[in-house]
Motif scaffolding. Structure first.
Motif, PDB file in Angstrom:
ATOM      1  N   LYS A 256       0.833  -1.214   0.000  1.00  0.00           N
ATOM      2  CA  LYS A 256       0.000   0.000   0.000  1.00  0.00           C
ATOM      3  C   LYS A 256       0.867   1.265   0.000  1.00  0.00           C
ATOM      4  O   LYS A 256       0.407   2.331  -0.394  1.00  0.00           O
ATOM      5  N   GLN A 257       2.106   1.130   0.489  1.00  0.00           N
ATOM      6  CA  GLN A 257       3.005   2.295   0.497  1.00  0.00           C
ATOM      7  C   GLN A 257       3.741   2.387  -0.835  1.00  0.00           C
ATOM      8  O   GLN A 257       4.287   1.398  -1.337  1.00  0.00           O
ATOM      9  N   LYS A 258       3.754   3.601  -1.356  1.00  0.00           N
ATOM     10  CA  LYS A 258       4.378   3.866  -2.653  1.00  0.00           C
ATOM     11  C   LYS A 258       5.815   3.339  -2.732  1.00  0.00           C
ATOM     12  O   LYS A 258       6.173   2.659  -3.703  1.00  0.00           O
TER      13      LYS A 258
ATOM     14  N   ARG B 113       5.924  -0.368  -3.105  1.00  0.00           N
ATOM     15  CA  ARG B 113       5.439  -0.772  -4.437  1.00  0.00           C
ATOM     16  C   ARG B 113       6.531  -0.606  -5.482  1.00  0.00           C
ATOM     17  O   ARG B 113       6.774  -1.488  -6.299  1.00  0.00           O
TER      18      ARG B 113
ATOM     19  N   ASP C 137      -6.348  -1.167  -0.838  1.00  0.00           N
ATOM     20  CA  ASP C 137      -6.266   0.261  -0.568  1.00  0.00           C
ATOM     21  C   ASP C 137      -7.643   0.906  -0.480  1.00  0.00           C
ATOM     22  O   ASP C 137      -7.810   1.938   0.163  1.00  0.00           O
TER      23      ASP C 137
ATOM     24  N   PRO D 143      -5.383  11.455  -8.075  1.00  0.00           N
ATOM     25  CA  PRO D 143      -5.363  10.089  -8.620  1.00  0.00           C
ATOM     26  C   PRO D 143      -6.611   9.777  -9.451  1.00  0.00           C
ATOM     27  O   PRO D 143      -6.518   9.096 -10.483  1.00  0.00           O
TER      28      PRO D 143
ATOM     29  N   VAL E 288       0.913  12.488 -10.169  1.00  0.00           N
ATOM     30  CA  VAL E 288       0.737  11.422  -9.191  1.00  0.00           C
ATOM     31  C   VAL E 288       1.243  10.098  -9.808  1.00  0.00           C
ATOM     32  O   VAL E 288       1.239   9.923 -11.031  1.00  0.00           O
ATOM     33  N   GLU E 289       1.700   9.210  -8.948  1.00  0.00           N
ATOM     34  CA  GLU E 289       2.300   7.929  -9.370  1.00  0.00           C
ATOM     35  C   GLU E 289       1.275   7.024 -10.083  1.00  0.00           C
ATOM     36  O   GLU E 289       0.203   6.766  -9.568  1.00  0.00           O
TER      37      GLU E 289
ATOM     38  N   SER F 262      -0.279   3.872  -8.275  1.00  0.00           N
ATOM     39  CA  SER F 262      -1.145   4.024  -7.102  1.00  0.00           C
ATOM     40  C   SER F 262      -2.438   3.237  -7.325  1.00  0.00           C
ATOM     41  O   SER F 262      -3.058   3.332  -8.389  1.00  0.00           O
TER      42      SER F 262
ATOM     43  N   LYS G 266      -5.347   3.758  -6.395  1.00  0.00           N
ATOM     44  CA  LYS G 266      -6.463   4.659  -6.746  1.00  0.00           C
ATOM     45  C   LYS G 266      -6.430   5.007  -8.225  1.00  0.00           C
ATOM     46  O   LYS G 266      -7.469   5.081  -8.877  1.00  0.00           O
TER      47      LYS G 266
END
Lengths: 255, 255
Positions: B20-22, B25, B82, B115, B140-141, B144, B146
């Motif tokens: 769940k943490q960027k 990941r 998430d 996101p 944004v990544e 993610s 989302k």
């Protein structure tokens, strides 16, 4: 002009916090809206709140000149605002009121339950002059703070009314289903300026109900790549609303 | 075919929850995606996960036939997913990979930080055959959860790459700013099929950066009512992408 900041009593904060619940909002006919951009757009629409709430300490400039201002703590701001990260700006409004209006072009929203989608469709309707939004039973509540925020305040601009199946029929419009796969292609769709169009949009989860489908033989679809099964309903609404807006302007110019 | 359900160890659940943490990941290059509809669309794209996770008790039918299935508790589903209300379906995927591709038409996304908006633009790009998405620094990544959910899995379909200002310049495309108030009207906008278009979209909060604006004199705007100040960026992206899709098809037909 009274713009001297005042503070709210604990009881008043409690009263405002109660408005986060739907039943209380509908009973009091009041809602707290937060977010600088949303409030700015509501002001742009010429709508005034009853009171405005600003974060103490930050001392931001009030959005409205002539509306009572109250400074409140971050803690209390969280209590009265529905959003996860309230901005420093909030205000108290009467809830948006349904109204019946004459229209050339309406969207019938069939069981749209996501507040973000409903709000987004209000904003699209304001941008592209959709005359009214007709809401089926089971649509999410218009006065939900999430809907108001996603609409960027357009729930106060675009007329809307509840309409069950018999009320929809009674409007005697040309009903057209927005369907992902059926009917004529949107880019070829045309209409007469004096026609009373009612475009039906269903939710992704539920689609369009069979009662509504049975009212018409007409459908239109948005042309797209075969890579994808469907679009989000607010994305479909935007593309259709823009097409109708451009067609109507072209029709008016060539009349 | 191994579709016999198994169970996951506590340690394995912990490993999955860490994703769940960027940072985790990006280090492991793995992400847990949840949601039946998103997974169905990813399957439709022909992408397979490494493992699939189903809610025990509900005994839902696995989405993929030939991919290992693990049944997990609702509690553990919450730990590894998430979303606020995980559905009964999740799966483990490699994170989507950036890739450089040749394109006729791209969107340059300038600091899109929401996101939901980024995901929505991926889905729109898949629907209307936008060749690639170019992401500015500070977007944004992409991996993610989302973004992946909002994209309905289209992050696995639409090529994307990071591009700072000099990389954008090096692409030597016809750069056009999507601006709410300037430039030519979208409905009149046309282009040659062989042209390499790059449409720049900025976020509502930040707009388009001056470095990017300075690269071009061309802009286009979406015609709309004066009642409203701007559209949400994913709504603008949809309307522009549809227009380009229709124009391209028309151009191809009349060639």
């Amino acid at each position: 002009m009274n713009t001297e900041p005042s503070f709210l009593s604990k009881n008043r904060i409690k009263e405002l916090a109660r408005l986060k619940q739907k039943d209380n909002r509908l009973q009091e006919k009041l809602v707290v809206v937060d977010g600088f951009r949303t409030l700015e757009q509501i002001k742009f629409y010429g709508i005034n709140p009853l009171e405005q709430y600003l974060l103490e300490g930050m001392q931001p400039i009030p959005i409205w000149d002539n509306i009572p201002v109250y400074y409140i703590s971050e803690w209390d701001m969280h209590k009265i605002c529905d959003s996860e990260h309230p901005s420093g700006f909030a205000a108290l409004f009467p809830i948006p009121q349904a109204q019946k209006v004459n229209f050339n072009c309406a969207f019938y929203l069939d069981r749209i339950s996501d507040p973000g989608n409903l709000g987004s469709i209000f904003r699209i309707a304001a941008a592209f002059s959709i005359g009214t939004l007709l809401l089926s039973p089971d649509c999410v509540e218009v006065s939900s703070p999430k809907v108001i925020r996603s609409s960027s305040g357009s729930v106060y601009k675009v007329p809307f009314q509840q309409a069950n199946i018999s009320e929809l029929k009674a409007l005697k419009g040309r009903i057209i289903l927005a369907d992902a796969h059926k009917g004529q292609a949107l880019s070829k769709f045309n209409f007469q300026p004096e026609e009373k169009l009612i475009i039906v949009l269903g939710s992704e989860a539920h689609g369009i109900s069979s009662e509504v489908s049975s009212l018409t033989n007409e459908a239109l679809h948005i042309e797209m790549s075969s890579a994808i099964e469907s679009l989000n309903v607010s994305i479909s609404a935007a593309i259709i609303a823009y097409h109708l807006f451009i067609q109507r302007n072209t029709n008016n110019l060539t009349k």
